[in-house]
Design a protein around this motif. Structure first.
Motif, PDB file in Angstrom:
ATOM      1  N   ALA A 125       2.968   3.766 -11.009  1.00 55.07           N
ATOM      2  CA  ALA A 125       2.826   2.668 -10.056  1.00 55.07           C
ATOM      3  C   ALA A 125       2.085   1.465 -10.616  1.00 55.07           C
ATOM      4  CB  ALA A 125       2.094   3.177  -8.816  1.00 55.07           C
ATOM      5  N   ILE A 126       1.622   1.517 -11.849  1.00 49.54           N
ATOM      6  CA  ILE A 126       0.749   0.449 -12.345  1.00 49.54           C
ATOM      7  C   ILE A 126       1.450  -0.908 -12.360  1.00 49.54           C
ATOM      8  CG2 ILE A 126      -0.421  -0.407 -14.405  1.00 49.54           C
ATOM      9  CD1 ILE A 126      -1.405   2.394 -14.888  1.00 49.54           C
ATOM     10  N   LEU A 127       2.650  -0.983 -12.937  1.00 50.67           N
ATOM     11  CA  LEU A 127       3.325  -2.275 -13.027  1.00 50.67           C
ATOM     12  C   LEU A 127       3.739  -2.807 -11.653  1.00 50.67           C
ATOM     13  CD1 LEU A 127       4.340  -4.545 -14.799  1.00 50.67           C
ATOM     14  CD2 LEU A 127       6.475  -3.287 -15.066  1.00 50.67           C
ATOM     15  N   ILE A 131       2.174  -6.271  -9.839  1.00 51.02           N
ATOM     16  CA  ILE A 131       3.009  -7.362  -9.318  1.00 51.02           C
ATOM     17  C   ILE A 131       2.721  -7.592  -7.836  1.00 51.02           C
ATOM     18  CG2 ILE A 131       5.394  -8.050  -8.838  1.00 51.02           C
ATOM     19  CD1 ILE A 131       6.127  -6.558 -11.475  1.00 51.02           C
ATOM     20  N   LEU A 132       2.585  -6.506  -7.078  1.00 44.40           N
ATOM     21  CA  LEU A 132       2.294  -6.629  -5.655  1.00 44.40           C
ATOM     22  C   LEU A 132       0.928  -7.270  -5.417  1.00 44.40           C
ATOM     23  CD1 LEU A 132       3.143  -5.903  -2.728  1.00 44.40           C
ATOM     24  CD2 LEU A 132       1.933  -3.751  -3.052  1.00 44.40           C
ATOM     25  N   LEU A 133      -0.082  -6.817  -6.150  1.00 51.30           N
ATOM     26  CA  LEU A 133      -1.423  -7.387  -5.989  1.00 51.30           C
ATOM     27  C   LEU A 133      -1.464  -8.845  -6.411  1.00 51.30           C
ATOM     28  CD1 LEU A 133      -3.632  -4.422  -7.219  1.00 51.30           C
ATOM     29  CD2 LEU A 133      -3.276  -5.174  -4.870  1.00 51.30           C
ATOM     30  N   LEU A 139      -5.866 -10.003  -7.235  1.00 53.90           N
ATOM     31  CA  LEU A 139      -6.223  -9.526  -8.570  1.00 53.90           C
ATOM     32  C   LEU A 139      -7.716  -9.646  -8.861  1.00 53.90           C
ATOM     33  CD1 LEU A 139      -3.274 -10.616 -10.863  1.00 53.90           C
ATOM     34  CD2 LEU A 139      -3.817  -8.364  -9.962  1.00 53.90           C
ATOM     35  N   ASP A 140      -8.344 -10.696  -8.448  1.00 57.26           N
ATOM     36  CA  ASP A 140      -9.783 -10.859  -8.687  1.00 57.26           C
ATOM     37  C   ASP A 140     -10.564 -10.648  -7.399  1.00 57.26           C
ATOM     38  OD1 ASP A 140      -9.610 -11.387 -11.386  1.00 57.26           O
ATOM     39  OD2 ASP A 140      -9.205 -13.516 -11.062  1.00 57.26           O
ATOM     40  N   VAL A 145      -8.730  -3.365  -5.647  1.00 60.41           N
ATOM     41  CA  VAL A 145      -9.054  -2.039  -6.177  1.00 60.41           C
ATOM     42  C   VAL A 145      -9.180  -1.026  -5.035  1.00 60.41           C
ATOM     43  CG1 VAL A 145     -10.715  -0.719  -7.540  1.00 60.41           C
ATOM     44  CG2 VAL A 145     -10.237  -3.090  -8.137  1.00 60.41           C
ATOM     45  N   ILE A 146      -9.810  -1.456  -3.946  1.00 61.74           N
ATOM     46  CA  ILE A 146     -10.076  -0.545  -2.830  1.00 61.74           C
ATOM     47  C   ILE A 146      -8.788  -0.036  -2.203  1.00 61.74           C
ATOM     48  CG2 ILE A 146     -11.061  -0.423  -0.506  1.00 61.74           C
ATOM     49  CD1 ILE A 146     -13.198  -2.452  -1.518  1.00 61.74           C
ATOM     50  N   LEU A 147      -7.872  -0.930  -1.895  1.00 64.60           N
ATOM     51  CA  LEU A 147      -6.652  -0.532  -1.186  1.00 64.60           C
ATOM     52  C   LEU A 147      -5.768   0.435  -1.993  1.00 64.60           C
ATOM     53  CD1 LEU A 147      -5.773  -3.875   0.612  1.00 64.60           C
ATOM     54  CD2 LEU A 147      -6.862  -1.829   1.560  1.00 64.60           C
ATOM     55  N   PRO A 148      -5.486   0.166  -3.289  1.00 64.16           N
ATOM     56  CA  PRO A 148      -4.691   1.148  -4.040  1.00 64.16           C
ATOM     57  C   PRO A 148      -5.396   2.498  -4.203  1.00 64.16           C
ATOM     58  CG  PRO A 148      -4.630  -0.972  -5.146  1.00 64.16           C
ATOM     59  CD  PRO A 148      -5.635  -1.084  -4.047  1.00 64.16           C
TER      60      PRO A 148
END
Length: 191
Positions: A125-127, A131-133, A139-140, A145-148
C-alpha cells in the motif's frame, strides 16, 4: 508441608529455564552490543566492533540528549502514537461491539472484509497511500501518519475485541437494560 518434586517435573522445569535463558540472551545480548557501540567512535566500530570502547565516548549520548531536534522528534512520535492508539481503540471497540452484539444482514460478510484486511501487507500500500496522502495534502501533517496507522491497526483490534465482547454473558446486558441502559450506555458503562 511441601511435597517433593518428582525427577521428570524437575527435569522439565530445568529445560524450560534453560530455554528461557537462551531466548532472553538472544534478545539482551544484541541490545547490549548496541548500547556499548554507542560509546564508541566510528573508527572503533570498524576496527573492534565486539570489544569494549577504548576510550569511551559518552558525548555520543549526551550530544543526542541535549539536541532540541531529538526532543521535538520524540514529542512528535509520542503524539502520533497516542493519537493512533486513541483512534484505533475508539473505532474498533465500537465496531467490535456492533459485530458481537447486533444481528443484521451482511454482518459476517462485513466482518470478513475486516479480517481480509489482515492479509493486506503494508508494503503493497505504500505507493497508493503516498499518492492519496499527497492528493489530500497530508504529507507534512501528523494526520498523514495517524490515519494510515489506525487503518492498518483496525482489523486486528476488531477481531480481538469482538471475541472479547462475545464472552460477556447476555444476562449482564439484560440487567443493564433493566437498569435503564441503552445499547450505547451498555457499551460505554459496562464493556
Amino acid at each position: 508441608m511441601t511435597r517433593p518434586v518428582s525427577a521428570p517435573v524437575r527435569a522439565r522445569r530445568t529445560l524450560l529455564h534453560l530455554i528461557s535463558i537462551v531466548i532472553g540472551s538472544l534478545i539482551v545480548v544484541p541490545v547490549g552490543f548496541g548500547v556499548l557501540g554507542g560509546f564508541k567512535d566510528n573508527g572503533q566500530l570498524s576496527t573492534n566492533p565486539l570489544g569494549w570502547p577504548d576510550p569511551w565516548h559518552p558525548e555520543n549520548y549526551t550530544g543526542i540528549l541535549t539536541d532540541s531536534v531529538f526532543w521535538r522528534q520524540l514529542a512528535n512520535s509520542t503524539i502520533i502514537a497516542l493519537a493512533t492508539v486513541a483512534v484505533v481503540v475508539a473505532a474498533s471497540a465500537m465496531a467490535a461491539f456492533v459485530f458481537a452484539r447486533f444481528a443484521f444482514r451482511g454482518r459476517e460478510l462485513l466482518f470478513t472484509l475486516f479480517a481480509i484486511g489482515l492479509m493486506f501487507p503494508f508494503a503493497v500500500a505504500i505507493l497508493p497511500l503516498f499518492i492519496l496522502l499527497r492528493s489530500m495534502d497530508l504529507l507534512d501533517n501528523p494526520l498523514g501518519v495517524i490515519l494510515p496507522q489506525a487503518a492498518f491497526g483496525l482489523p486486528t483490534t476488531i477481531i480481538i475485541l469482538r471475541q472479547f465482547f462475545r464472552t460477556i454473558p447476555a444476562e449482564v446486558e439484560e440487567a443493564a437494560t433493566l437498569d435503564g441502559c441503552t445499547p450505547f450506555g451498555f457499551f460505554w458503562r459496562v464493556l
